[in-house]
Design a protein around this motif. Structure first.
Motif, short mmCIF file in Angstrom:
data_model
loop_
_atom_site.label_atom_id
_atom_site.label_comp_id
_atom_site.label_asym_id
_atom_site.label_seq_id
_atom_site.Cartn_x
_atom_site.Cartn_y
_atom_site.Cartn_z
N UNK A 39 0.84 -1.19 0.00
CA UNK A 39 0.00 0.00 0.00
C UNK A 39 0.88 1.24 0.00
N UNK A 40 0.37 2.30 -0.63
CA UNK A 40 1.12 3.55 -0.73
C UNK A 40 0.93 4.35 0.55
N UNK A 41 2.03 4.76 1.15
CA UNK A 41 1.99 5.62 2.34
C UNK A 41 2.01 7.09 1.92
N UNK A 42 2.86 7.40 0.95
CA UNK A 42 2.93 8.77 0.41
C UNK A 42 3.56 8.70 -0.99
N UNK A 43 3.21 9.67 -1.82
CA UNK A 43 2.37 10.86 -1.60
C UNK A 43 0.88 10.51 -1.66
N UNK A 44 0.07 11.39 -1.14
CA UNK A 44 -1.38 11.17 -1.10
C UNK A 44 -1.97 11.05 -2.51
N UNK A 45 -1.43 11.83 -3.45
CA UNK A 45 -1.97 11.83 -4.81
C UNK A 45 -1.84 10.45 -5.46
N UNK A 46 -0.75 9.75 -5.20
CA UNK A 46 -0.57 8.42 -5.77
C UNK A 46 -1.49 7.42 -5.08
N UNK A 47 -1.59 7.52 -3.76
CA UNK A 47 -2.47 6.59 -3.02
C UNK A 47 -3.91 6.73 -3.50
N UNK A 48 -4.36 7.98 -3.69
CA UNK A 48 -5.73 8.21 -4.15
C UNK A 48 -5.92 7.71 -5.58
N UNK A 49 -4.91 7.86 -6.41
CA UNK A 49 -4.99 7.37 -7.80
C UNK A 49 -5.13 5.85 -7.82
N UNK A 50 -4.35 5.16 -7.02
CA UNK A 50 -4.42 3.70 -6.97
C UNK A 50 -5.79 3.25 -6.45
N UNK A 51 -6.27 3.90 -5.41
CA UNK A 51 -7.58 3.55 -4.84
C UNK A 51 -8.69 3.75 -5.88
N UNK A 52 -8.62 4.84 -6.64
CA UNK A 52 -9.63 5.12 -7.67
C UNK A 52 -9.59 4.04 -8.74
N UNK A 53 -8.39 3.64 -9.16
CA UNK A 53 -8.25 2.61 -10.20
C UNK A 53 -8.79 1.27 -9.72
#
Length: 321
Positions: free
Chosen positions: A301-315
């Motif tokens: 799971x991505x810890x940071x940056x938030x923009x990447x974590x949110x992109x993965x979650x959206x996908x």
């Protein structure tokens, strides 16, 4: 040749064949050449070069030595071929055979048969499951032209096959990279709006070399050394724009990341009590790390940056719908 010169030349051949280093100043103290001038000794060497142009090469001698030469002998190759190097060469020849590269080599047909026989024998010990890069005979010709353009820093125009047809680009070629079992041509784009470009060789259909030459941009040279994936993003003074990505890998899969670097920039930040590990990656844009994260879901799971974590979650959500 005189009888004496013939004897000297044969002695030189004998020494080269046994892997000895031959130095002019040392020969002047040898019984066969005692009292001979440097010019005479060089003439003896020239006789060998005339008939065997690739038989020996100039090397850097020791302190006080000058004009030292040595031949590449079978014994040197035997010392070079340790276990690790041999395994690498076997893999290289297997890839070469499976992509018709041998067919493009300008060597005797009998020699090709011998190489193919050696490759076939190697398959008794090796099996390559991962499919090597795909290439065509045309690719080999293009690679040679790229090599020339890179060596002499010549502008080129390449034509590339794209989804909507063919497009042409003017480029200052810097390097040919081998990433993920594919060749890529990278360089400075003549269009200032896109200062750096990367092209997959198998998509290139034509290349034209120009007489016009160029000088390397040191920043781009440095950038190329840091490329890790086929998706680098170049920005002038690129080191100021690098992105640190931190991920957490579960205890079940952490060992694989301790055993292998999936990208050269991979570093361990912290090992937690439950066995999970925090890793960092330094990338030029988030796209470079997206595929790696998705491959290891749900164990990464991505810890940071938030923009990447949110992109993965959206996908992931879009995939599950």
């Amino acid at each position: 040749m005189t009888t004496n010169q013939t004897a000297r030349v044969l002695e030189l051949l004998k020494r080269f064949n046994s892997g000895e280093k031959v130095c002019i100043d040392v020969l002047q103290n040898d019984a066969m050449w005692f009292g001979k001038s440097e010019k005479t000794i060089r003439r003896d060497l020239d006789v060998i070069k005339e008939y065997f142009p690739e038989s020996f090469d100039l090397i850097r001698g020791g302190k006080g030595e000058k004009g030292c030469y040595k031949a590449i002998t079978k014994e040197i190759f035997n010392n070079f071929l340790d276990q690790d190097t041999l395994a690498l060469m076997v893999q290289t020849f297997n890839i070469a055979q499976r992509n018709n590269i041998l067919e493009s080599l300008n060597i005797d047909e009998n020699d090709k048969k011998i190489i193919n026989t050696k490759i076939q024998k190697s398959k008794e010990c090796y099996e390559f499951v991962t499919k090597p890069f795909e290439t065509k005979k045309q690719d080999v010709k293009l690679l040679r032209e790229m090599e020339r353009a890179i060596t002499y820093k010549q502008y080129i125009t390449i034509t590339q096959q794209e989804a909507k047809g063919e497009s042409s680009y003017e480029l200052k070629p810097y390097k040919i990279l081998f990433i993920n079992e594919n060749f890529y041509l990278v360089g400075e784009n003549a269009n200032e709006a896109y200062p750096f470009s990367i092209f997959r060789v198998t998509n290139i259909t034509d290349i034209v070399l120009h007489k016009k030459t160029f000088h390397h941009n040191p920043d781009i040279v440095d950038f190329i050394k840091t490329i890790q994936t086929p998706y680098p993003k170049y920005t002038p003074s690129f080191r100021r724009h690098l992105i640190e990505v931190v991920v957490e890998v579960s205890p079940k899969k952490a060992k694989y990341f301790k055993m292998k670097q999936f990208l050269p920039s991979q570093k361990i930040i912290e090992q937690k009590n439950d066995g999970s590990i925090l890793f960092s990656f330094t990338v030029t844009q988030e796209m470079e790390i997206e595929d790696l994260v998705k491959k290891w879901i749900p164990h990464m799971k991505v810890v940071s940056p938030d923009s990447l974590r949110e992109k993965i979650e959206t996908d992931v959500r879009a995939y599950l719908l």
